[in-house]
Design a protein around this motif. Structure first.
Motif, PDB file in Angstrom:
ATOM      1  N   ARG A  52      -1.840  23.054  31.459  1.00 14.75           N
ATOM      2  CA  ARG A  52      -1.552  24.397  30.941  1.00 14.75           C
ATOM      3  C   ARG A  52      -2.768  25.313  31.036  1.00 14.75           C
ATOM      4  O   ARG A  52      -2.633  26.529  30.955  1.00 14.75           O
ATOM      5  N   SER A  53      -3.975  24.744  31.188  1.00 12.19           N
ATOM      6  CA  SER A  53      -5.186  25.551  31.319  1.00 12.19           C
ATOM      7  C   SER A  53      -5.306  26.065  32.744  1.00 12.19           C
ATOM      8  O   SER A  53      -5.335  25.281  33.697  1.00 12.19           O
ATOM      9  N   ARG A  54      -5.402  27.378  32.878  1.00  7.55           N
ATOM     10  CA  ARG A  54      -5.412  28.017  34.204  1.00  7.55           C
ATOM     11  C   ARG A  54      -6.699  28.813  34.400  1.00  7.55           C
ATOM     12  O   ARG A  54      -6.956  29.780  33.655  1.00  7.55           O
ATOM     13  N   PRO A  55      -7.518  28.431  35.381  1.00  6.50           N
ATOM     14  CA  PRO A  55      -8.759  29.166  35.637  1.00  6.50           C
ATOM     15  C   PRO A  55      -8.540  30.644  35.918  1.00  6.50           C
ATOM     16  O   PRO A  55      -9.378  31.485  35.571  1.00  6.50           O
ATOM     17  N   ASP A  56      -7.404  30.985  36.541  1.00  9.08           N
ATOM     18  CA  ASP A  56      -7.152  32.392  36.845  1.00  9.08           C
ATOM     19  C   ASP A  56      -6.998  33.223  35.583  1.00  9.08           C
ATOM     20  O   ASP A  56      -7.369  34.397  35.540  1.00  9.08           O
ATOM     21  N   LEU A  57      -6.448  32.604  34.523  1.00  9.02           N
ATOM     22  CA  LEU A  57      -6.319  33.325  33.261  1.00  9.02           C
ATOM     23  C   LEU A  57      -7.678  33.561  32.623  1.00  9.02           C
ATOM     24  O   LEU A  57      -7.909  34.601  31.991  1.00  9.02           O
ATOM     25  N   ALA A  58      -8.587  32.603  32.755  1.00 10.09           N
ATOM     26  CA  ALA A  58      -9.938  32.804  32.222  1.00 10.09           C
ATOM     27  C   ALA A  58     -10.592  34.017  32.882  1.00 10.09           C
ATOM     28  O   ALA A  58     -11.281  34.811  32.221  1.00 10.09           O
ATOM     29  N   ASP A  59     -10.371  34.190  34.171  1.00 13.92           N
ATOM     30  CA  ASP A  59     -10.890  35.373  34.857  1.00 13.92           C
ATOM     31  C   ASP A  59     -10.246  36.646  34.312  1.00 13.92           C
ATOM     32  O   ASP A  59     -10.916  37.680  34.152  1.00 13.92           O
ATOM     33  N   GLU A  60      -8.952  36.587  34.018  1.00  7.71           N
ATOM     34  CA  GLU A  60      -8.273  37.738  33.421  1.00  7.71           C
ATOM     35  C   GLU A  60      -8.868  38.065  32.055  1.00  7.71           C
ATOM     36  O   GLU A  60      -9.034  39.245  31.705  1.00  7.71           O
ATOM     37  N   PHE A  61      -9.211  37.035  31.286  1.00  8.30           N
ATOM     38  CA  PHE A  61      -9.807  37.261  29.964  1.00  8.30           C
ATOM     39  C   PHE A  61     -11.099  38.070  30.093  1.00  8.30           C
ATOM     40  O   PHE A  61     -11.350  38.991  29.301  1.00  8.30           O
ATOM     41  N   ARG A  62     -11.911  37.705  31.068  1.00  7.59           N
ATOM     42  CA  ARG A  62     -13.180  38.416  31.243  1.00  7.59           C
ATOM     43  C   ARG A  62     -12.937  39.884  31.596  1.00  7.59           C
ATOM     44  O   ARG A  62     -13.623  40.781  31.081  1.00  7.59           O
TER      45      ARG A  62
END
Length: 276
Positions: A52-62
């Motif tokens: 469920r952890s998606r690196p692309d979402l972490a980039d969106e968070f930034r």
């Protein structure tokens, strides 16, 4: 800030869904408290939720935080800290403070578990009869033994004052999940200590777990921060904003051309009206 050292705060989202206004408020509160005290605001990505952890979402968070006008220092993500969690869990097992549990939620409900301050209170089935060796096990904290080990404890909340530790409404919480190397309780306590966080800011819905985290700090001999549990943003029905209820994503608003800094100011004003 009342003669205290400059605070270190953090925002620690999980990349399993987009950020919404509730997340934005939490980030803004942490950022502004750090800034007001001449301290540091950290970003930590809590990315151990399996597929469920998606690196692309972490980039969106930034991008979302930058859009809101926030500045931060990023610290290592949770996925880099798995050995630390495993070592901490082993230490608790060796002290007899964790026990394996193979019960499912349905079995816990069927056992007549009562409702506590943070969900169902585990009735201690596996502690009494032992786990099913044929099934995967989570590991629970034996809260009675833990409190006997550390004695009476308190923690300080900026808004609520001095709070005596009381685990009665929580029961024997899970510290190592069946499917993950650590539960929220274990990971966040160790991470905050490792990152030097001195002021833990989060929503009032996480008030009760702070009793567990203060207990773990005592068991591991970790520094004790202060807490600041702010009021929650709610939707028109009075429910808190949540990913699972489809609360509008910050990324959608950002991509639609909305002014993020203006939105941040509106959230600050709303926060002031909430009185926290």
């Amino acid at each position: 800030m009342n003669g205290r050292p400059p605070p270190v705060t953090r925002f620690a989202p999980s990349p399993n869904g987009p950020l919404h206004l509730g997340h934005a408020l939490s980030a803004i509160v942490a950022h502004d408290l750090a800034q007001a005290g001449g301290g540091r605001f950290l970003l930590r990505i809590e990315d151990i939720d399996g597929p469920r952890s998606r690196p692309d979402l972490a980039d969106e968070f930034r991008r979302d935080l930058e859009w809101l006008g926030l500045e931060w220092e990023e610290v290592p993500a949770q996925s880099t800290r798995l050995a630390t969690y495993a070592a901490a869990a082993e230490a608790l097992k060796e002290c007899g403070l964790l026990y394996p549990c193979t019960c499912t939620r349905k079995e816990i409900e069927a056992a007549g578990a009562s409702e506590g301050t943070d969900g169902l209170i585990y009735p201690g089935t596996c502690k009494r009869t032992g786990p099913d060796p044929a099934r995967p096990a989570a590991w629970r904290l034996d809260t009675e033994k833990a409190l006997a080990e550390v004695g009476p404890l308190t923690w300080e909340d900026d808004l609520a004052g001095t709070i005596p530790v009381d685990l009665g409404g929580l029961g024997d919480v899970v510290l190592v999940r069946k499917d993950l190397p650590a539960s929220y309780h274990l990971a966040v306590t160790l991470d905050d200590a490792a990152d030097g966080v001195t002021l833990v800011t989060r929503g009032a819905d996480l008030f009760a777990p702070s009793h567990v985290h203060r207990t773990l700090q005592a068991l591991f001999g970790l520094p004790v921060p202060r807490w600041h549990h702010h009021a929650l943003l709610t939707d028109d029905s009075g429910q808190k904003l949540a990913k699972r209820r489809g609360s509008p994503a910050l990324a959608e608003r950002r991509q639609a051309g909305e002014d993020g800094r203006m939105l941040a100011e509106q959230l600050r004003l709303r926060h002031l009206r909430l009185g926290t």
